[in-house]
Design a protein around this motif. Structure first.
Motif, PDB file in Angstrom:
ATOM      1  N   SER A   1      38.412  48.128  46.546  1.00 59.62           N
ATOM      2  CA  SER A   1      39.067  47.041  47.278  1.00 59.62           C
ATOM      3  C   SER A   1      39.817  47.590  48.482  1.00 59.62           C
ATOM      4  O   SER A   1      39.839  46.979  49.541  1.00 59.62           O
ATOM      5  CB  SER A   1      40.015  46.294  46.358  1.00 59.62           C
ATOM      6  OG  SER A   1      41.002  47.172  45.889  1.00 59.62           O
TER       7      SER A   1
ATOM      8  N   ASN B   1      37.341  48.298  51.144  1.00 61.10           N
ATOM      9  CA  ASN B   1      36.856  47.065  51.750  1.00 61.10           C
ATOM     10  C   ASN B   1      37.900  46.400  52.631  1.00 61.10           C
ATOM     11  O   ASN B   1      37.565  45.726  53.585  1.00 61.10           O
ATOM     12  CB  ASN B   1      36.400  46.088  50.661  1.00 61.10           C
ATOM     13  CG  ASN B   1      34.978  46.394  50.212  1.00 61.10           C
ATOM     14  OD1 ASN B   1      34.406  47.377  50.678  1.00 61.10           O
ATOM     15  ND2 ASN B   1      34.444  45.584  49.343  1.00 61.10           N
TER      16      ASN B   1
ATOM     17  N   ASN C   1      37.814  39.302  41.975  1.00 65.19           N
ATOM     18  CA  ASN C   1      36.585  39.545  42.720  1.00 65.19           C
ATOM     19  C   ASN C   1      36.758  39.360  44.221  1.00 65.19           C
ATOM     20  O   ASN C   1      36.145  40.055  45.017  1.00 65.19           O
ATOM     21  CB  ASN C   1      35.470  38.638  42.199  1.00 65.19           C
ATOM     22  CG  ASN C   1      34.932  39.155  40.885  1.00 65.19           C
ATOM     23  OD1 ASN C   1      34.407  40.249  40.810  1.00 65.19           O
ATOM     24  ND2 ASN C   1      35.122  38.386  39.832  1.00 65.19           N
ATOM     25  N   ARG C   2      37.620  38.426  44.574  1.00 63.92           N
ATOM     26  CA  ARG C   2      37.856  38.230  45.998  1.00 63.92           C
ATOM     27  C   ARG C   2      38.550  39.458  46.584  1.00 63.92           C
ATOM     28  O   ARG C   2      38.272  39.884  47.699  1.00 63.92           O
ATOM     29  CB  ARG C   2      38.731  37.005  46.216  1.00 63.92           C
ATOM     30  CG  ARG C   2      39.031  36.814  47.678  1.00 63.92           C
ATOM     31  CD  ARG C   2      40.010  35.726  47.920  1.00 63.92           C
ATOM     32  NE  ARG C   2      40.595  35.914  49.227  1.00 63.92           N
ATOM     33  CZ  ARG C   2      41.440  35.086  49.791  1.00 63.92           C
ATOM     34  NH1 ARG C   2      41.789  33.997  49.162  1.00 63.92           N
ATOM     35  NH2 ARG C   2      41.925  35.336  50.973  1.00 63.92           N
TER      36      ARG C   2
ATOM     37  N   PHE D   1      35.835  42.176  46.912  1.00 64.56           N
ATOM     38  CA  PHE D   1      34.776  41.950  47.915  1.00 64.56           C
ATOM     39  C   PHE D   1      35.219  40.930  48.963  1.00 64.56           C
ATOM     40  O   PHE D   1      34.626  39.862  49.078  1.00 64.56           O
ATOM     41  CB  PHE D   1      33.494  41.472  47.233  1.00 64.56           C
ATOM     42  CG  PHE D   1      33.125  42.280  46.013  1.00 64.56           C
ATOM     43  CD1 PHE D   1      32.765  43.617  46.138  1.00 64.56           C
ATOM     44  CD2 PHE D   1      33.156  41.716  44.747  1.00 64.56           C
ATOM     45  CE1 PHE D   1      32.445  44.374  45.023  1.00 64.56           C
ATOM     46  CE2 PHE D   1      32.834  42.466  43.626  1.00 64.56           C
ATOM     47  CZ  PHE D   1      32.472  43.795  43.767  1.00 64.56           C
TER      48      PHE D   1
ATOM     49  N   ALA E   1      32.376  39.606  51.585  1.00 66.33           N
ATOM     50  CA  ALA E   1      31.376  38.680  51.052  1.00 66.33           C
ATOM     51  C   ALA E   1      32.019  37.326  50.735  1.00 66.33           C
ATOM     52  O   ALA E   1      31.417  36.272  50.979  1.00 66.33           O
ATOM     53  CB  ALA E   1      30.743  39.266  49.794  1.00 66.33           C
TER      54      ALA E   1
ATOM     55  N   ASP F   1      29.609  46.096  53.964  1.00 63.29           N
ATOM     56  CA  ASP F   1      29.278  45.858  52.564  1.00 63.29           C
ATOM     57  C   ASP F   1      27.754  45.736  52.426  1.00 63.29           C
ATOM     58  O   ASP F   1      27.193  44.664  52.575  1.00 63.29           O
ATOM     59  CB  ASP F   1      29.964  44.571  52.085  1.00 63.29           C
ATOM     60  CG  ASP F   1      29.741  44.320  50.603  1.00 63.29           C
ATOM     61  OD1 ASP F   1      28.993  45.097  49.972  1.00 63.29           O
ATOM     62  OD2 ASP F   1      30.313  43.351  50.090  1.00 63.29           O
TER      63      ASP F   1
ATOM     64  N   ASP G   1      25.928  45.686  49.985  1.00 66.31           N
ATOM     65  CA  ASP G   1      25.544  44.805  48.881  1.00 66.31           C
ATOM     66  C   ASP G   1      25.996  43.374  49.113  1.00 66.31           C
ATOM     67  O   ASP G   1      26.279  42.635  48.168  1.00 66.31           O
ATOM     68  CB  ASP G   1      26.174  45.315  47.578  1.00 66.31           C
ATOM     69  CG  ASP G   1      25.170  46.106  46.762  1.00 66.31           C
ATOM     70  OD1 ASP G   1      23.973  46.023  47.082  1.00 66.31           O
ATOM     71  OD2 ASP G   1      25.600  46.815  45.823  1.00 66.31           O
TER      72      ASP G   1
ATOM     73  N   HIS H   1      27.215  40.313  46.397  1.00 65.04           N
ATOM     74  CA  HIS H   1      28.623  39.933  46.300  1.00 65.04           C
ATOM     75  C   HIS H   1      28.830  38.487  46.740  1.00 65.04           C
ATOM     76  O   HIS H   1      29.704  37.797  46.213  1.00 65.04           O
ATOM     77  CB  HIS H   1      29.496  40.899  47.103  1.00 65.04           C
ATOM     78  CG  HIS H   1      29.411  42.313  46.572  1.00 65.04           C
ATOM     79  ND1 HIS H   1      29.562  43.420  47.348  1.00 65.04           N
ATOM     80  CD2 HIS H   1      29.162  42.766  45.314  1.00 65.04           C
ATOM     81  CE1 HIS H   1      29.414  44.520  46.612  1.00 65.04           C
ATOM     82  NE2 HIS H   1      29.163  44.134  45.373  1.00 65.04           N
TER      83      HIS H   1
ATOM     84  N   LEU I   1      28.052  36.432  43.885  1.00 58.03           N
ATOM     85  CA  LEU I   1      29.210  36.364  42.982  1.00 58.03           C
ATOM     86  C   LEU I   1      30.161  35.254  43.434  1.00 58.03           C
ATOM     87  O   LEU I   1      30.654  34.468  42.622  1.00 58.03           O
ATOM     88  CB  LEU I   1      29.914  37.727  43.013  1.00 58.03           C
ATOM     89  CG  LEU I   1      30.963  38.035  41.967  1.00 58.03           C
ATOM     90  CD1 LEU I   1      30.391  37.890  40.576  1.00 58.03           C
ATOM     91  CD2 LEU I   1      31.481  39.450  42.176  1.00 58.03           C
ATOM     92  N   TYR I   2      30.395  35.196  44.749  1.00 57.11           N
ATOM     93  CA  TYR I   2      31.254  34.132  45.283  1.00 57.11           C
ATOM     94  C   TYR I   2      30.688  32.758  44.925  1.00 57.11           C
ATOM     95  O   TYR I   2      31.418  31.886  44.440  1.00 57.11           O
ATOM     96  CB  TYR I   2      31.400  34.257  46.812  1.00 57.11           C
ATOM     97  CG  TYR I   2      32.026  33.034  47.418  1.00 57.11           C
ATOM     98  CD1 TYR I   2      33.408  32.847  47.407  1.00 57.11           C
ATOM     99  CD2 TYR I   2      31.235  32.021  47.963  1.00 57.11           C
ATOM    100  CE1 TYR I   2      33.981  31.706  47.910  1.00 57.11           C
ATOM    101  CE2 TYR I   2      31.798  30.866  48.465  1.00 57.11           C
ATOM    102  CZ  TYR I   2      33.170  30.712  48.435  1.00 57.11           C
ATOM    103  OH  TYR I   2      33.736  29.562  48.928  1.00 57.11           O
TER     104      TYR I   2
END
Lengths: 111, 245
Positions: A98, A101, B46-47, B50, B53, B164, B166, B170, B173-174
């Motif tokens: 994270s 990113n 998850n946010r 990523f 994404a 990113d 991927d 991702h 996933l969102y």
């Protein structure tokens, strides 16, 4: 019966406040406040939710026992969110994905 | 079973009986807060992992429809609150009218949701075998949006892929979270609509008055709770990255 009846006038005022909140959150989303973006969005949402609970759901006029139950719901939610997020954000020894990113996301914003 | 305002044996006063019903409803709503809370937690983690994404995915939602639905749902909360007010002040015919209005607005909300889901289907944004975040960029057509919108989308995806690799996975996933959260919310709306139908029938028979209105109040609490969930879903899903676009 001794129950409190909320007048339509109050409902109308609360409705207008909720509309203003909705407009503000869309308006604010179009601008970049950096790290404050999410704070502003969730802050407005929380004010709106509080208004709904206090007035539409009569939270303000309910018994202390009921108020305790309402607050307990959010207290448990805070435990679930807080402890899990604390775990996720401290688990990695090396720079976490994270964090990587995040720096790349800000470079995307600049482009 | 014809429950009217009579006092049941286990209670001492009607006030106590009523407070018990309200308290019980809130205990149920607390479990609902934690039920949705799990999904909000999954979204948050998850946010954070990523952000690119999730930002690009969020920008692919239809902001106009989402904002319109927010207004519709808050309006339905107002009509629901007015139905409760009509009941507690003994205006029997107004109760039915406000309940029908609430049901109608709930229907509008679900209708708009169907339009949005159909859009995502056309854009190949349903998680699964055919999911492709670049589908519209590769196959521009009127269902995908205007050329200007697609140009912005192409630029975002191109930049996103740099940070990113991927991105597609991702973004999927969102959209899984988008459909999971809005789907669970919509399911609550459908259940709420069923409860409202029952209330309308009972109300048309003149069941609810100043003395007895617990079902209107408690289903009202449920309806407002569903509104609150949307108040959080809207900024989290639709507004995360609008300043980029």
């Amino acid at each position: 019966m001794s129950e409190h009846i909320v007048s339509p006038k109050i409902y109308a005022v609360i409705f207008l406040a909720l509309m203003v909140g909705t407009f503000l959150t869309v308006f604010a989303a179009g601008r970049d406040f950096g790290r404050m973006n999410i704070v502003i969005a969730l802050g407005i949402a929380t004010i709106k939710a509080t208004l709904v609970i206090l007035f539409f759901m009569h939270g303000k006029y309910s018994s202390r026992r009921t108020k305790l139950v309402i607050v307990s719901g959010f207290f448990w939610l805070a435990i679930m969110l807080g402890l899990t997020i604390a775990d996720y954000s401290t688990r990695h020894a090396e720079p976490s994905r994270s964090q990587l990113n995040e720096s790349t996301a800000s470079s995307l914003m600049r482009s | 079973m014809h429950r009217t305002g009579e006092l049941y044996g286990q209670f001492q006063t009607l006030d106590q009986q009523k407070e018990t019903a309200t308290l019980g409803m809130w205990v149920f709503l607390v479990t609902e807060i934690l039920f949705f809370g799990g999904l909000f937690l999954a979204y948050t983690i998850n946010r954070h992992a990523f952000p690119t994404a999730f930002g690009i995915g969020g920008n692919m939602l239809d902001l106009t429809l989402g904002a319109a639905n927010t207004v519709v749902l808050i309006l339905s909360s107002l009509t629901m609150a007015m139905a409760v007010w009509s009941a507690t002040t003994g205006k029997k015919s107004l109760v039915t009218i406000f309940l029908i209005l609430t049901l109608a607005l709930g229907g509008v909300f679900l209708g708009v949701k169907v339009v949005e889901y159909k859009q995502k289907f056309d854009h190949h944004l349903i998680p699964g075998h055919n999911f492709d975040i670049s589908y519209c960029v590769k196959n521009p057509s009127p269902v995908c949006g205007t050329p200007a919108e697609l140009a912005t989308e192409e630029k975002e995806i191109e930049e996103g892929l740099k940070v990113d690799p991927d991105l597609n996975a991702h973004a999927q996933l969102y959209f899984s979270l988008y459909f999971g959260m809005t789907g669970l919310h919509a399911l609550h709306m459908v259940i709420g609509a069923g409860l409202l139908l029952w209330l309308i029938v009972q109300s048309a028979k003149g069941r609810f008055d100043a003395n007895y209105n617990t079902p209107v109040e408690n289903i009202g609490l449920y309806w407002h709770f569903v509104d609150i969930v949307w108040i959080y879903l809207f900024p989290l899903l639709y507004l995360i990255n609008r300043h980029l676009g």
